[in-house]
Design a protein around this motif. Structure first.
Motif, PDB file in Angstrom:
ATOM      1  N   THR A  34       0.813  -1.215   0.000  1.00  0.00           N
ATOM      2  CA  THR A  34       0.000   0.000   0.000  1.00  0.00           C
ATOM      3  C   THR A  34       0.844   1.261   0.000  1.00  0.00           C
ATOM      4  O   THR A  34       0.356   2.321  -0.352  1.00  0.00           O
ATOM      5  CB  THR A  34      -0.931   0.030   1.231  1.00  0.00           C
ATOM      6  N   VAL A  35       2.091   1.145   0.385  1.00  0.00           N
ATOM      7  CA  VAL A  35       2.995   2.293   0.391  1.00  0.00           C
ATOM      8  C   VAL A  35       4.145   1.971  -0.547  1.00  0.00           C
ATOM      9  O   VAL A  35       4.736   0.900  -0.476  1.00  0.00           O
ATOM     10  CB  VAL A  35       3.553   2.555   1.817  1.00  0.00           C
ATOM     11  N   SER A  36       4.460   2.892  -1.427  1.00  0.00           N
ATOM     12  CA  SER A  36       5.542   2.624  -2.365  1.00  0.00           C
ATOM     13  C   SER A  36       6.886   2.712  -1.656  1.00  0.00           C
ATOM     14  O   SER A  36       7.101   3.567  -0.809  1.00  0.00           O
ATOM     15  CB  SER A  36       5.453   3.601  -3.538  1.00  0.00           C
ATOM     16  N   ARG A  37       7.771   1.801  -2.018  1.00  0.00           N
ATOM     17  CA  ARG A  37       9.105   1.807  -1.418  1.00  0.00           C
ATOM     18  C   ARG A  37       9.847   3.094  -1.769  1.00  0.00           C
ATOM     19  O   ARG A  37      10.603   3.612  -0.961  1.00  0.00           O
ATOM     20  CB  ARG A  37       9.902   0.589  -1.881  1.00  0.00           C
ATOM     21  N   ARG A  38       9.609   3.604  -2.959  1.00  0.00           N
ATOM     22  CA  ARG A  38      10.272   4.853  -3.347  1.00  0.00           C
ATOM     23  C   ARG A  38       9.836   5.995  -2.431  1.00  0.00           C
ATOM     24  O   ARG A  38      10.655   6.809  -2.007  1.00  0.00           O
ATOM     25  CB  ARG A  38       9.950   5.200  -4.804  1.00  0.00           C
ATOM     26  N   GLU A  39       8.553   6.045  -2.091  1.00  0.00           N
ATOM     27  CA  GLU A  39       8.075   7.099  -1.193  1.00  0.00           C
ATOM     28  C   GLU A  39       8.609   6.905   0.227  1.00  0.00           C
ATOM     29  O   GLU A  39       8.854   7.871   0.939  1.00  0.00           O
ATOM     30  CB  GLU A  39       6.550   7.165  -1.194  1.00  0.00           C
ATOM     31  N   LEU A  40       8.805   5.645   0.628  1.00  0.00           N
ATOM     32  CA  LEU A  40       9.429   5.400   1.927  1.00  0.00           C
ATOM     33  C   LEU A  40      10.851   5.948   1.951  1.00  0.00           C
ATOM     34  O   LEU A  40      11.257   6.626   2.900  1.00  0.00           O
ATOM     35  CB  LEU A  40       9.451   3.902   2.240  1.00  0.00           C
ATOM     36  N   VAL A  41      11.598   5.668   0.893  1.00  0.00           N
ATOM     37  CA  VAL A  41      12.968   6.178   0.815  1.00  0.00           C
ATOM     38  C   VAL A  41      12.955   7.701   0.738  1.00  0.00           C
ATOM     39  O   VAL A  41      13.774   8.374   1.382  1.00  0.00           O
ATOM     40  CB  VAL A  41      13.729   5.555  -0.380  1.00  0.00           C
ATOM     41  N   ASN A  42      12.010   8.278  -0.011  1.00  0.00           N
ATOM     42  CA  ASN A  42      11.904   9.740  -0.055  1.00  0.00           C
ATOM     43  C   ASN A  42      11.622  10.314   1.331  1.00  0.00           C
ATOM     44  O   ASN A  42      12.173  11.350   1.709  1.00  0.00           O
ATOM     45  CB  ASN A  42      10.819  10.173  -1.040  1.00  0.00           C
ATOM     46  N   GLY A  43      10.771   9.636   2.096  1.00  0.00           N
ATOM     47  CA  GLY A  43      10.484  10.090   3.454  1.00  0.00           C
ATOM     48  C   GLY A  43      11.711  10.001   4.353  1.00  0.00           C
ATOM     49  O   GLY A  43      12.000  10.919   5.132  1.00  0.00           O
ATOM     50  N   ILE A  44      12.442   8.911   4.241  1.00  0.00           N
ATOM     51  CA  ILE A  44      13.669   8.746   5.029  1.00  0.00           C
ATOM     52  C   ILE A  44      14.676   9.827   4.653  1.00  0.00           C
ATOM     53  O   ILE A  44      15.281  10.466   5.520  1.00  0.00           O
ATOM     54  CB  ILE A  44      14.252   7.333   4.814  1.00  0.00           C
ATOM     55  N   ARG A  45      14.847  10.039   3.368  1.00  0.00           N
ATOM     56  CA  ARG A  45      15.790  11.068   2.914  1.00  0.00           C
ATOM     57  C   ARG A  45      15.355  12.467   3.357  1.00  0.00           C
ATOM     58  O   ARG A  45      16.194  13.288   3.690  1.00  0.00           O
ATOM     59  CB  ARG A  45      15.939  11.013   1.387  1.00  0.00           C
ATOM     60  N   TYR A  46      14.050  12.716   3.381  1.00  0.00           N
ATOM     61  CA  TYR A  46      13.563  14.023   3.824  1.00  0.00           C
ATOM     62  C   TYR A  46      13.998  14.288   5.272  1.00  0.00           C
ATOM     63  O   TYR A  46      14.506  15.354   5.599  1.00  0.00           O
ATOM     64  CB  TYR A  46      12.043  14.103   3.705  1.00  0.00           C
ATOM     65  N   VAL A  47      13.793  13.293   6.127  1.00  0.00           N
ATOM     66  CA  VAL A  47      14.162  13.456   7.539  1.00  0.00           C
ATOM     67  C   VAL A  47      15.668  13.614   7.685  1.00  0.00           C
ATOM     68  O   VAL A  47      16.145  14.508   8.399  1.00  0.00           O
ATOM     69  CB  VAL A  47      13.659  12.258   8.377  1.00  0.00           C
ATOM     70  N   LEU A  48      16.434  12.776   7.005  1.00  0.00           N
ATOM     71  CA  LEU A  48      17.881  12.812   7.156  1.00  0.00           C
ATOM     72  C   LEU A  48      18.506  14.059   6.547  1.00  0.00           C
ATOM     73  O   LEU A  48      19.469  14.590   7.086  1.00  0.00           O
ATOM     74  CB  LEU A  48      18.505  11.548   6.551  1.00  0.00           C
ATOM     75  N   ARG A  49      17.958  14.542   5.452  1.00  0.00           N
ATOM     76  CA  ARG A  49      18.518  15.735   4.806  1.00  0.00           C
ATOM     77  C   ARG A  49      18.095  17.028   5.496  1.00  0.00           C
ATOM     78  O   ARG A  49      18.861  17.969   5.582  1.00  0.00           O
ATOM     79  CB  ARG A  49      18.103  15.795   3.333  1.00  0.00           C
ATOM     80  N   SER A  50      16.866  17.071   5.987  1.00  0.00           N
ATOM     81  CA  SER A  50      16.366  18.322   6.574  1.00  0.00           C
ATOM     82  C   SER A  50      16.609  18.405   8.071  1.00  0.00           C
ATOM     83  O   SER A  50      16.620  19.488   8.642  1.00  0.00           O
ATOM     84  CB  SER A  50      14.870  18.484   6.295  1.00  0.00           C
TER      85      SER A  50
END
Length: 126
Positions: free
Chosen positions: A33-49
């Motif tokens: 139900t959740v795309s793996r790409r969006e999970l990675v985008n979410g992880i990167r958002y937290v780590l980058r910001s």
């Protein structure tokens, strides 16, 4: 992805490289139900910001889900495998062998005072 992109989002080329290294999310009885790409985008958002997990924007997957998969993949060494693959590809891109042929181990000795213990810290005399 039906949302505006963030600077931390993966490019198509980055996703093409990373995708094969990520384990699938769903089992045979569940659909993803959740795309793996969006999970990675979410992880990167937290780590980058540098924001807290709970402050993940609402147009990305739920912060609990993103946090869960980040920890699961870290525990299962997924990120280590992705990093190793990236290092190998970059070495080959630069015309070198995928793996290093030698390693350098360096150490440094630090001299301390002749006296130790209380004599140094307390300033006691001989």
């Amino acid at each position: 992805m039906n949302r505006p992109s963030y600077p931390s989002d993966l490019t198509d080329a980055q996703w093409t490289f990373i995708e094969p290294h990520l384990p699938s999310i769903g089992e045979s009885t569940f659909c993803e139900t959740v795309s793996r790409r969006e999970l990675v985008n979410g992880i990167r958002y937290v780590l980058r910001s540098g924001v807290q997990w709970r402050m993940l924007p609402h147009d990305l997957p739920n912060w609990r889900t993103v946090y869960f998969y980040h920890n699961l993949w870290a525990k299962n060494a997924v990120w280590e495998r992705v990093n190793a693959a990236l290092v190998s590809e970059e070495r080959e891109r630069k015309g070198r062998k995928a793996g290093p042929s030698a390693a350098v181990c360096d150490s440094q000795s630090v001299k301390t005072t002749q006296k130790g213990g209380l004599a140094v810290t307390m300033g006691t005399k001989k």
